[in-house]
Design an enzyme around this catalytic site. Sequence first.
Site, PDB file in Angstrom:
ATOM      1  CD  GLU A  25      -2.888  -1.077   2.381  1.00  0.00           C
ATOM      2  OE1 GLU A  25      -4.077  -1.351   2.166  1.00  0.00           O
ATOM      3  OE2 GLU A  25      -2.455  -0.797   3.506  1.00  0.00           O
TER       4      GLU A  25
ATOM      5  CB  CYS B 165       3.118   7.846   2.536  1.00  0.00           C
ATOM      6  SG  CYS B 165       3.720   6.776   3.840  1.00  0.00           S
TER       7      CYS B 165
ATOM      8  CB  CYS C 186       7.367  -4.287   8.761  1.00  0.00           C
ATOM      9  SG  CYS C 186       8.765  -3.478   9.563  1.00  0.00           S
TER      10      CYS C 186
ATOM     11  CB  CYS D 136       6.535  -0.918  15.821  1.00  0.00           C
ATOM     12  SG  CYS D 136       8.203  -0.654  15.193  1.00  0.00           S
TER      13      CYS D 136
ATOM     14  CB  CYS E  26       3.097  -0.174  13.373  1.00  0.00           C
ATOM     15  SG  CYS E  26       3.226  -0.287  11.592  1.00  0.00           S
TER      16      CYS E  26
ATOM     17  CB  CYS F 190       0.799   7.768  10.757  1.00  0.00           C
ATOM     18  SG  CYS F 190       2.429   7.457  11.291  1.00  0.00           S
TER      19      CYS F 190
END
Length: 349
Positions: A92, A105, A112, A116, A119, A334
């Site tokens: 995305e 972005c 990933c 974290c 996220c 975000c």
Amino acid sequence: MTKINLFGLSLSELSDYFESIGEKRFRAKQVLPWLYQKWVTNIDSMTNLSKDLRQVLIQSAEINTFKGMTKKKSRDGSVKYLFNCFDDKQVESVFMPMKNGYTMCLSSQVGCAQACSFCMTGTMGFIRNLTSAEILGQVVCMLRDQAHDRPFNLVMMGMGEPLLNMKNLEIALDLLFAKTGFNLSPKRVTISTSGHVKNIERLSRFKPLPRLAVSLNATTNEQRSEIMPINDRWPIEALLQACRSFPLGTRDRITFEYVVIRDFNDSIADAKRLIGMLEGIRSKVNIIPFNETPELPYRQPADEDLHAFHERLNRAGLRNTIRWSKGRDIGAACGQLAVKGIKGKKRRV
Ligand code: SF4
């Protein structure tokens, strides 16, 4: 015969290709503007090459970015794109209209490994690195779709840790900054990292130097390790030391992103520690109120705590802005990017 994808090849790889078909290496520089300034999708459009050469290229090469894409538009004007890769993986990206142009972005990985805990991408695990063609393909596909000619900025803050995909990131940066490539100013490109100290040092030697953003989000090691496992490998002291050594132009600053989570890192004591930590580093802080999502256990800070935090930084003269993320209604804000139903490896690097 498998065709070579011209899109995303470094200048030297493209020159090698031309040499391999018996052509002069400088042909590479004739082709780059078609790919990154005119965003063509077929070789026959490259009219500064002879018809015969175009025919040779068509036999052995192609221009590929993604297999397809879908998009969702937010009430605030931003657009979230879902790109389908040729191996059916998905990534995305977000296109955001700003006051003086646009910001895109970009993602650097499918999923990933950093995990974290605030996220959504971190919940996917790591699937694979994006190729340089896929990193730049996001830019070209969004530009083609939006068909605009206003200035734009790029931020590598989408899915993935860009500093764990260094080889492809460096090829992409070379093509973004090349005069015959996108011809972008390095000031328009920001690389955001969760704090991979070794590769911050590697990035600091890259020329020309893009802007650096660091996802900080905490003011003690205990607190940061709780939400960002990378802190166990590179604690705050090592991270800030790498930031101090990062070369900056006269007016440049390192951006520190601080996702504010209710009752976790939103106190005045946190604000004071943050001020102390960043002393001596030319910095600006992006205060990002946590974007709530049903899958994650955290909450957005109370307005009064957020503003008290912001005011405390202001009083200390620490440059900062409260950034309400764009695209919250379409899951593009975000920390919200994630492709549903995919599970990768929980590898931490
Ligand atoms: S915040 Fe960045 S580094 Fe951390 S899990 Fe999300 S995408 Fe990865």
